[in-house]
Design a protein around this motif. Structure first.
Motif, PDB file in Angstrom:
ATOM      1  N   GLY A  18      15.516  11.769  -5.305  1.00 60.15           N
ATOM      2  CA  GLY A  18      14.507  11.184  -5.957  1.00 60.15           C
ATOM      3  C   GLY A  18      13.522  10.444  -5.140  1.00 60.15           C
ATOM      4  O   GLY A  18      13.644  10.189  -4.217  1.00 60.15           O
ATOM      5  N   SER A  19      12.397  10.183  -5.827  1.00 56.36           N
ATOM      6  CA  SER A  19      11.194   9.319  -4.935  1.00 56.36           C
ATOM      7  C   SER A  19      10.691   8.616  -6.167  1.00 56.36           C
ATOM      8  O   SER A  19       9.936   8.998  -7.030  1.00 56.36           O
ATOM      9  N   PRO A  20      11.141   7.346  -6.074  1.00 52.92           N
ATOM     10  CA  PRO A  20      11.978   6.672  -5.381  1.00 52.92           C
ATOM     11  C   PRO A  20      13.298   7.155  -5.357  1.00 52.92           C
ATOM     12  O   PRO A  20      13.745   7.526  -6.230  1.00 52.92           O
TER      13      PRO A  20
ATOM     14  N   LYS B  55      13.604  11.050 -11.663  1.00 57.79           N
ATOM     15  CA  LYS B  55      13.840   9.866 -12.293  1.00 57.79           C
ATOM     16  C   LYS B  55      13.398  10.048 -13.901  1.00 57.79           C
ATOM     17  O   LYS B  55      12.381  10.463 -14.385  1.00 57.79           O
ATOM     18  N   PRO B  56      14.275   9.425 -14.598  1.00 55.42           N
ATOM     19  CA  PRO B  56      13.977   9.340 -16.319  1.00 55.42           C
ATOM     20  C   PRO B  56      12.544   8.655 -16.453  1.00 55.42           C
ATOM     21  O   PRO B  56      12.062   7.663 -15.710  1.00 55.42           O
ATOM     22  N   GLU B  57      11.898   9.239 -17.413  1.00 50.98           N
ATOM     23  CA  GLU B  57      10.591   8.804 -17.946  1.00 50.98           C
ATOM     24  C   GLU B  57      10.641   7.155 -18.094  1.00 50.98           C
ATOM     25  O   GLU B  57       9.724   6.656 -17.896  1.00 50.98           O
TER      26      GLU B  57
ATOM     27  N   ARG C  36       0.767  -1.358  -0.097  1.00 51.67           N
ATOM     28  CA  ARG C  36      -0.132   0.119  -0.011  1.00 51.67           C
ATOM     29  C   ARG C  36       0.901   1.398   0.044  1.00 51.67           C
ATOM     30  O   ARG C  36       0.308   2.430  -0.072  1.00 51.67           O
ATOM     31  N   THR C  37       2.025   0.988   0.214  1.00 55.12           N
ATOM     32  CA  THR C  37       3.084   2.174   0.084  1.00 55.12           C
ATOM     33  C   THR C  37       3.938   2.415  -0.921  1.00 55.12           C
ATOM     34  O   THR C  37       3.934   1.289  -1.564  1.00 55.12           O
ATOM     35  N   GLY C  38       4.462   3.551  -1.185  1.00 54.35           N
ATOM     36  CA  GLY C  38       5.310   3.559  -2.504  1.00 54.35           C
ATOM     37  C   GLY C  38       6.639   3.153  -2.243  1.00 54.35           C
ATOM     38  O   GLY C  38       7.033   2.595  -1.344  1.00 54.35           O
ATOM     39  N   VAL C  39       7.419   2.922  -3.471  1.00 56.76           N
ATOM     40  CA  VAL C  39       8.619   2.491  -3.356  1.00 56.76           C
ATOM     41  C   VAL C  39       9.541   3.314  -2.506  1.00 56.76           C
ATOM     42  O   VAL C  39       9.690   4.715  -3.110  1.00 56.76           O
ATOM     43  N   THR C  40      10.346   3.194  -1.519  1.00 55.25           N
ATOM     44  CA  THR C  40      11.265   3.799  -0.898  1.00 55.25           C
ATOM     45  C   THR C  40      12.451   4.238  -1.796  1.00 55.25           C
ATOM     46  O   THR C  40      12.917   5.232  -1.881  1.00 55.25           O
TER      47      THR C  40
END
Length: 263
Positions: A212-214, A255-257, A20-24
């Motif tokens: 970045g995020s992640p 982060k690159p697309e 349920r959480t984003g990538v760290t």
């Protein structure tokens, strides 16, 4: 006290705390040679402390692995020891008792325990306080006790999660230099996370910047300076300026697309 370094290999490391959480951080790759002092710099939320916890075996990655001399880290071990921001000492014990607590759990003999505890206390220059209760020590002295407790296990890798951040500037500077000197004399690796550019320059052989995020490693910079290092030295100041500029550049990293996140 026979301590040796280790080669660290981080391969395709990805981590998220739950579905349920984003990538760290996503697919981190890094190699650190034996005996290196490696600084990991980054703003809050980029995953640098999470990465350190995986190196310590406290957390398990979602994907990828960490190898120390070819051995995968899957759990905590006396071979890799972590120091936190707070020393987490036993307040009812003396300095010697706190330093030797890990050896007592390992059922070392009394003679060998005493020998290793005495040497570790000497390394951190607390021999005059060996029988003192840790509650009677200053904050900096308590962190030295925590450092001795780590060193007494003769680790191949010492992990530092901003353990000097709460100390005054003078004490922090002294400990930064002492930890580096001890590591170089004994030959073990250090990996430390920090927000402090000065700390990275004084303690590190190399700095990697996470952003970045992640998060991911977006820059690396060798810190090729002789010892001892003085923060007022011209070469130290020049390296600090370069690292600060690189850190500020990383703040704009995106982060690159084409990059994809691990499921």
């Amino acid at each position: 006290m026979a301590i040796r370094g280790t080669e660290i290999k981080i391969q395709g490391l990805t981590h998220r705390y739950s579905s349920r959480t984003g990538v760290t951080f996503n697919r981190v790759d890094l190699v650190s040679p034996p005996g290196e002092a490696l600084a990991i710099i980054g703003r809050s939320g980029c995953g640098k402390s999470t990465l350190l916890h995986i190196l310590a075996g406290i957390l398990k990655p979602t994907e990828g692995k960490v190898l120390l001399n070819g051995t995968a880290i899957t759990a905590p071990s006396p071979r890799w020891v972590m120091m936190f921001q707070a020393p987490h000492l036993f307040p009812w014990m003396t300095v010697s008792q706190n330093v030797g607590v890990g050896l007592s759990f390992g059922r070392w003999s009394k003679e060998e325990t005493e020998e290793r505890v005495t040497e570790a206390i000497k390394l951190v220059e607390l021999q005059d306080f060996a029988t003192a209760n840790v509650q009677d020590l200053s904050g900096g002295q308590q962190q030295r006790v925590a450092l001795a407790r780590s060193l007494v296990m003769e680790p191949e890798l010492l992990l530092l999660d901003e353990p000097f951040s709460a100390l005054d500037a003078f004490t922090r500077s002294s400990l930064q230099k002492d930890v580096r000197n001890i590591a170089k004399r004994k030959g073990f690796n250090i990996v430390f996370v920090t927000h402090d550019i000065d700390e990275a320059v004084i303690m590190g052989d190399r700095a990697v910047i996470m952003a970045g995020s992640p998060g991911n490693i977006v820059h690396e910079l060798d810190i090729d300076l002789p010892d001892p290092r003085d923060r007022h030295d011209t070469a130290v100041q020049a390296l600090r300026t370069r690292l600060m500029a690189t850190f500020q550049e990383a703040a704009n990293y995106k982060k690159p697309e084409s990059a994809t996140l691990a499921a």
